[in-house]
Design a protein around this motif. Sequence first.
Motif, PDB file in Angstrom:
ATOM      1  N   GLY A   7      12.197 -14.279   1.890  1.00 51.73           N
ATOM      2  CA  GLY A   7      11.449 -15.351   2.535  1.00 51.73           C
ATOM      3  C   GLY A   7      10.624 -14.928   3.738  1.00 51.73           C
ATOM      4  O   GLY A   7       9.991 -15.762   4.376  1.00 51.73           O
ATOM      5  N   VAL A   8      10.625 -13.651   4.061  1.00 51.60           N
ATOM      6  CA  VAL A   8       9.860 -13.146   5.207  1.00 51.60           C
ATOM      7  C   VAL A   8       8.701 -12.305   4.672  1.00 51.60           C
ATOM      8  O   VAL A   8       8.891 -11.463   3.797  1.00 51.60           O
ATOM      9  N   THR A   9       7.507 -12.541   5.208  1.00 47.36           N
ATOM     10  CA  THR A   9       6.335 -11.766   4.801  1.00 47.36           C
ATOM     11  C   THR A   9       6.233 -10.526   5.663  1.00 47.36           C
ATOM     12  O   THR A   9       6.270 -10.613   6.893  1.00 47.36           O
ATOM     13  N   PHE A  10       6.103  -9.379   5.007  1.00 40.99           N
ATOM     14  CA  PHE A  10       5.949  -8.106   5.699  1.00 40.99           C
ATOM     15  C   PHE A  10       4.550  -7.574   5.426  1.00 40.99           C
ATOM     16  O   PHE A  10       4.049  -7.656   4.311  1.00 40.99           O
ATOM     17  N   HIS A  11       3.937  -7.009   6.456  1.00 36.49           N
ATOM     18  CA  HIS A  11       2.585  -6.456   6.367  1.00 36.49           C
ATOM     19  C   HIS A  11       2.662  -4.939   6.521  1.00 36.49           C
ATOM     20  O   HIS A  11       3.446  -4.429   7.321  1.00 36.49           O
ATOM     21  N   PHE A  12       1.806  -4.226   5.768  1.00 38.80           N
ATOM     22  CA  PHE A  12       1.837  -2.773   5.756  1.00 38.80           C
ATOM     23  C   PHE A  12       0.456  -2.202   6.001  1.00 38.80           C
ATOM     24  O   PHE A  12      -0.549  -2.804   5.630  1.00 38.80           O
ATOM     25  N   CYS A  13       0.425  -1.015   6.576  1.00 40.73           N
ATOM     26  CA  CYS A  13      -0.847  -0.351   6.881  1.00 40.73           C
ATOM     27  C   CYS A  13      -1.471   0.275   5.639  1.00 40.73           C
ATOM     28  O   CYS A  13      -2.672   0.507   5.601  1.00 40.73           O
ATOM     29  N   SER A  14      -0.657   0.570   4.618  1.00 41.51           N
ATOM     30  CA  SER A  14      -1.178   1.266   3.439  1.00 41.51           C
ATOM     31  C   SER A  14      -0.319   0.937   2.222  1.00 41.51           C
ATOM     32  O   SER A  14       0.798   0.428   2.340  1.00 41.51           O
ATOM     33  N   ALA A  15      -0.853   1.275   1.059  1.00 41.38           N
ATOM     34  CA  ALA A  15      -0.101   1.109  -0.187  1.00 41.38           C
ATOM     35  C   ALA A  15       1.116   2.030  -0.199  1.00 41.38           C
ATOM     36  O   ALA A  15       2.147   1.701  -0.789  1.00 41.38           O
ATOM     37  N   GLN A  16       1.021   3.188   0.459  1.00 40.15           N
ATOM     38  CA  GLN A  16       2.150   4.112   0.519  1.00 40.15           C
ATOM     39  C   GLN A  16       3.332   3.476   1.237  1.00 40.15           C
ATOM     40  O   GLN A  16       4.466   3.547   0.763  1.00 40.15           O
ATOM     41  N   CYS A  17       3.085   2.837   2.380  1.00 44.94           N
ATOM     42  CA  CYS A  17       4.175   2.195   3.119  1.00 44.94           C
ATOM     43  C   CYS A  17       4.759   1.024   2.329  1.00 44.94           C
ATOM     44  O   CYS A  17       5.972   0.832   2.311  1.00 44.94           O
ATOM     45  N   LEU A  18       3.915   0.250   1.667  1.00 43.25           N
ATOM     46  CA  LEU A  18       4.391  -0.854   0.838  1.00 43.25           C
ATOM     47  C   LEU A  18       5.283  -0.335  -0.280  1.00 43.25           C
ATOM     48  O   LEU A  18       6.375  -0.857  -0.512  1.00 43.25           O
ATOM     49  N   ALA A  19       4.857   0.710  -0.976  1.00 43.49           N
ATOM     50  CA  ALA A  19       5.649   1.270  -2.075  1.00 43.49           C
ATOM     51  C   ALA A  19       6.986   1.808  -1.570  1.00 43.49           C
ATOM     52  O   ALA A  19       8.024   1.633  -2.221  1.00 43.49           O
ATOM     53  N   HIS A  20       6.981   2.437  -0.410  1.00 44.58           N
ATOM     54  CA  HIS A  20       8.225   2.983   0.133  1.00 44.58           C
ATOM     55  C   HIS A  20       9.164   1.850   0.555  1.00 44.58           C
ATOM     56  O   HIS A  20      10.375   1.939   0.366  1.00 44.58           O
ATOM     57  N   PHE A  21       8.620   0.785   1.119  1.00 43.68           N
ATOM     58  CA  PHE A  21       9.417  -0.388   1.475  1.00 43.68           C
ATOM     59  C   PHE A  21      10.101  -0.956   0.234  1.00 43.68           C
ATOM     60  O   PHE A  21      11.284  -1.299   0.268  1.00 43.68           O
ATOM     61  N   LEU A  22       9.367  -1.053  -0.868  1.00 42.65           N
ATOM     62  CA  LEU A  22       9.908  -1.636  -2.087  1.00 42.65           C
ATOM     63  C   LEU A  22      11.017  -0.780  -2.700  1.00 42.65           C
ATOM     64  O   LEU A  22      11.836  -1.291  -3.465  1.00 42.65           O
ATOM     65  N   GLU A  23      11.082   0.510  -2.369  1.00 37.61           N
ATOM     66  CA  GLU A  23      12.160   1.371  -2.854  1.00 37.61           C
ATOM     67  C   GLU A  23      13.491   1.034  -2.192  1.00 37.61           C
ATOM     68  O   GLU A  23      14.540   1.161  -2.806  1.00 37.61           O
ATOM     69  N   ALA A  24      13.471   0.640  -0.923  1.00 43.65           N
ATOM     70  CA  ALA A  24      14.703   0.322  -0.177  1.00 43.65           C
ATOM     71  C   ALA A  24      14.401  -0.747   0.866  1.00 43.65           C
ATOM     72  O   ALA A  24      14.406  -0.472   2.062  1.00 43.65           O
ATOM     73  N   PRO A  25      14.142  -1.980   0.436  1.00 42.58           N
ATOM     74  CA  PRO A  25      13.743  -3.006   1.402  1.00 42.58           C
ATOM     75  C   PRO A  25      14.805  -3.310   2.456  1.00 42.58           C
ATOM     76  O   PRO A  25      14.471  -3.604   3.601  1.00 42.58           O
ATOM     77  N   ALA A  26      16.077  -3.208   2.103  1.00 36.72           N
ATOM     78  CA  ALA A  26      17.133  -3.514   3.073  1.00 36.72           C
ATOM     79  C   ALA A  26      17.105  -2.563   4.266  1.00 36.72           C
ATOM     80  O   ALA A  26      17.445  -2.950   5.385  1.00 36.72           O
ATOM     81  N   LEU A  27      16.682  -1.340   4.051  1.00 33.67           N
ATOM     82  CA  LEU A  27      16.605  -0.362   5.139  1.00 33.67           C
ATOM     83  C   LEU A  27      15.561  -0.766   6.167  1.00 33.67           C
ATOM     84  O   LEU A  27      15.786  -0.658   7.373  1.00 33.67           O
ATOM     85  N   PHE A  28      14.434  -1.246   5.700  1.00 31.35           N
ATOM     86  CA  PHE A  28      13.321  -1.531   6.600  1.00 31.35           C
ATOM     87  C   PHE A  28      13.283  -2.979   7.076  1.00 31.35           C
ATOM     88  O   PHE A  28      12.640  -3.282   8.074  1.00 31.35           O
ATOM     89  N   ALA A  29      13.965  -3.889   6.381  1.00 31.06           N
ATOM     90  CA  ALA A  29      13.935  -5.300   6.757  1.00 31.06           C
ATOM     91  C   ALA A  29      15.095  -5.681   7.661  1.00 31.06           C
ATOM     92  O   ALA A  29      15.107  -6.762   8.231  1.00 31.06           O
ATOM     93  N   GLY A  30      16.076  -4.805   7.799  1.00 25.55           N
ATOM     94  CA  GLY A  30      17.237  -5.104   8.610  1.00 25.55           C
ATOM     95  C   GLY A  30      16.947  -5.023  10.099  1.00 25.55           C
ATOM     96  O   GLY A  30      15.901  -4.557  10.538  1.00 25.55           O
ATOM     97  N   ALA A  31      17.894  -5.505  10.851  1.00 28.41           N
ATOM     98  CA  ALA A  31      17.767  -5.466  12.300  1.00 28.41           C
ATOM     99  C   ALA A  31      18.207  -4.094  12.802  1.00 28.41           C
ATOM    100  O   ALA A  31      19.370  -3.869  13.077  1.00 28.41           O
ATOM    101  N   VAL A  32      17.272  -3.173  12.876  1.00 25.88           N
ATOM    102  CA  VAL A  32      17.563  -1.811  13.312  1.00 25.88           C
ATOM    103  C   VAL A  32      16.851  -1.582  14.642  1.00 25.88           C
ATOM    104  O   VAL A  32      15.670  -1.868  14.779  1.00 25.88           O
TER     105      VAL A  32
END
Length: 162
Positions: free
Chosen positions: A28-53
């Motif tokens: 339910g949260v929209t994430f914005h990326f600088c490039s297709a590379q960052c988007l693709a990497h996010f989609l490989e492990a979204p929990a890593l990048f969407a968590g509160a780190v």
Amino acid sequence: MNARTQTQRDPVCGMTVSDGAHTTVYHGVTFHFCSAQCLAHFLEAPALFAGAVRGEDIRAMPKRRLLRIATGAALDETCRRLQAMMGVSAIRAEADRLHIDYDLRRVSLSQIEAEIQAAGIVLKGGLHALRRSLWRFTEHNELQNAARTGPQACCNRPPTPR
């Protein structure tokens, strides 16, 4: 109508980006990326990048791989393309090999292999293909484990006693 440009932080590389073409919705949260590379990497492990780190908890995950080439003549062009990828820190080409150092937090072996293939290079099959499959599998697990915080058990870390 008042069109305001909102700026967001790319969860993969940390760059500030405005609303653009590279977005996805996760939980339910929209994430914005600088490039297709960052988007693709996010989609490989979204929990890593969407968590509160916290920023200070983010550590590089250095990897060094030796990729064996079966066919392809555009080795210089391939090296230029790989060096332009975020997260690739070093690349050295030999006659039938590519030595590559990269940060798994920014780029994965799958993305690197796709770029190599797009440049017209074919990597060796057989045992080397099996080895690359194992590397991709362990990288995926490493990213998933890095997304976990706290004392949970996982495949390479036993539960902590209470």
